[in-house]
Design an enzyme around this catalytic site. Sequence first.
Site, PDB file in Angstrom:
ATOM      1  N   TRP A  84      16.498 -15.341  80.102  1.00 38.19           N
ATOM      2  CA  TRP A  84      15.536 -16.331  79.594  1.00 38.19           C
ATOM      3  C   TRP A  84      15.012 -17.142  80.763  1.00 38.19           C
ATOM      4  O   TRP A  84      15.597 -17.138  81.854  1.00 38.19           O
ATOM      5  CB  TRP A  84      16.181 -17.246  78.535  1.00 38.19           C
ATOM      6  CG  TRP A  84      15.152 -17.909  77.656  1.00 38.19           C
ATOM      7  CD1 TRP A  84      14.720 -19.191  77.720  1.00 38.19           C
ATOM      8  CD2 TRP A  84      14.418 -17.284  76.606  1.00 38.19           C
ATOM      9  NE1 TRP A  84      13.752 -19.421  76.767  1.00 38.19           N
ATOM     10  CE2 TRP A  84      13.535 -18.253  76.069  1.00 38.19           C
ATOM     11  CE3 TRP A  84      14.394 -15.997  76.069  1.00 38.19           C
ATOM     12  CZ2 TRP A  84      12.662 -17.983  75.031  1.00 38.19           C
ATOM     13  CZ3 TRP A  84      13.523 -15.734  75.026  1.00 38.19           C
ATOM     14  CH2 TRP A  84      12.675 -16.715  74.523  1.00 38.19           C
ATOM     15  N   ASP A  95       7.945 -25.174  82.439  1.00 40.87           N
ATOM     16  CA  ASP A  95       7.392 -26.218  81.583  1.00 40.87           C
ATOM     17  C   ASP A  95       7.872 -26.052  80.144  1.00 40.87           C
ATOM     18  O   ASP A  95       8.773 -25.263  79.850  1.00 40.87           O
ATOM     19  CB  ASP A  95       5.857 -26.215  81.673  1.00 40.87           C
ATOM     20  CG  ASP A  95       5.221 -24.929  81.131  1.00 40.87           C
ATOM     21  OD1 ASP A  95       5.942 -24.029  80.649  1.00 40.87           O
ATOM     22  OD2 ASP A  95       3.984 -24.828  81.192  1.00 40.87           O
ATOM     23  N   GLU A 107       5.342 -21.297  63.760  1.00 40.73           N
ATOM     24  CA  GLU A 107       5.135 -21.834  65.091  1.00 40.73           C
ATOM     25  C   GLU A 107       3.644 -21.983  65.382  1.00 40.73           C
ATOM     26  O   GLU A 107       3.192 -23.030  65.843  1.00 40.73           O
ATOM     27  CB  GLU A 107       5.779 -20.911  66.126  1.00 40.73           C
ATOM     28  CG  GLU A 107       5.689 -21.402  67.555  1.00 40.73           C
ATOM     29  CD  GLU A 107       6.509 -20.542  68.496  1.00 40.73           C
ATOM     30  OE1 GLU A 107       7.464 -21.068  69.104  1.00 40.73           O
ATOM     31  OE2 GLU A 107       6.205 -19.337  68.623  1.00 40.73           O
ATOM     32  N   GLU A 109       7.928 -22.534  78.995  1.00 44.43           N
ATOM     33  CA  GLU A 109       8.741 -21.619  79.780  1.00 44.43           C
ATOM     34  C   GLU A 109       7.886 -20.753  80.704  1.00 44.43           C
ATOM     35  O   GLU A 109       8.042 -19.534  80.787  1.00 44.43           O
ATOM     36  CB  GLU A 109       9.642 -20.795  78.845  1.00 44.43           C
ATOM     37  CG  GLU A 109      10.719 -21.687  78.283  1.00 44.43           C
ATOM     38  CD  GLU A 109      11.194 -21.349  76.889  1.00 44.43           C
ATOM     39  OE1 GLU A 109      10.544 -20.562  76.196  1.00 44.43           O
ATOM     40  OE2 GLU A 109      12.225 -21.914  76.490  1.00 44.43           O
TER      41      GLU A 109
END
Length: 361
Positions: free
Chosen positions: A107, A157, A317, A160
């Site tokens: 990640w 940020d 989202e 990502e």
Amino acid sequence: MSLVAQSLDVIKRLQAPSGAYPASPTFSAYRGYSWLRDGAFIAEGVSRHGDVAGADAFHAWCARVVGDRAGQVDTLVSRAGRGEEIPSAEMLPTRFTLDGVDGEDDWWNFQLDGYGTWLWALREHSTRHGKLAPGVEKGVRTAARYLTAFWHVPCYDWWEEHVEQRHVATLGSVHAGLRAAVALGVLSAAESAAATSAVEGIAELVAREGVTEGGFLRKWLGSDAVDASLLACVEPFGLYPAGHPVGAATVAEVERQLARDGGVYRYLADTFYGGGRWVLLAGFLGWNHARAGRRDDALRYLEWMAAQATPSGDLPEQVSDLLLAPERRQEWLDRWGPVATPLLWSHGMYLILADELGVTA
């Protein structure tokens, strides 16, 4: 059931026994993980609507997760103090499994904003309900030491991306978090002084390098682009309050460039799932309008958020009807499946804006 009640139910039902809030229970890339940033805003939403126990449990989980890494933070701070350049992969992660351990999946992990946002939300919750969640002191001190030492270091940020940059929304998150840590009264005198110095350093850096010639905040230092995450630098973080010219100009420029028909894009070059409008960002823009006394404008964003709910009342989202880069949507569907639904951060932001406007439905 009203969307306020539905949002509270979704969040309570999905909160893990550990206290963590999963980002999204079924989305392939998020399943099984909790972000400090997402969770902090989710906790703020339920705290405002009286779920003190749920917010307490989340803050206690955060404090344990961060406090358990106190030794790691001490080592990182010592290494930095010796002038060592620390690889981003060795910094604290941005997300944790629901039981509070580092995940094994790759990640984009080095993000500072979540630690600052958690401290901010903890102070808001504690002030609102007149008590500090039990057992959080070690976690607060650990997070404050980490942010004090590394606030100036480039990192990913909110989205990502761009680990090589210093992002103004991240600086705003850290600025708010360190102010909150000092105000909570659990830091030592030396820790408090160091945190205060960092707060002053952030403010000076952003004033010097983080404001465009047009008077609004930059996406990152050296860029003239805007990003919707900058809204948080005004409300709720108060790096530049709504009444300040930079705060007002930032909200206006985000709305001019990124708002469309009630929804808000992340940034103009966004290609994630084709670059749709994000439900939670409409919440941030509405929050700013509400605090600036523009109730009708704020209500318009709340209504748009509610209109994006599925028939079962879940908020996604993002939505895919007016995409910035429609040709890029399919690659993400192939990679990760449908857009994250429900996204608990979207529900948390709906609760926050509804509370700001006194809306209970």
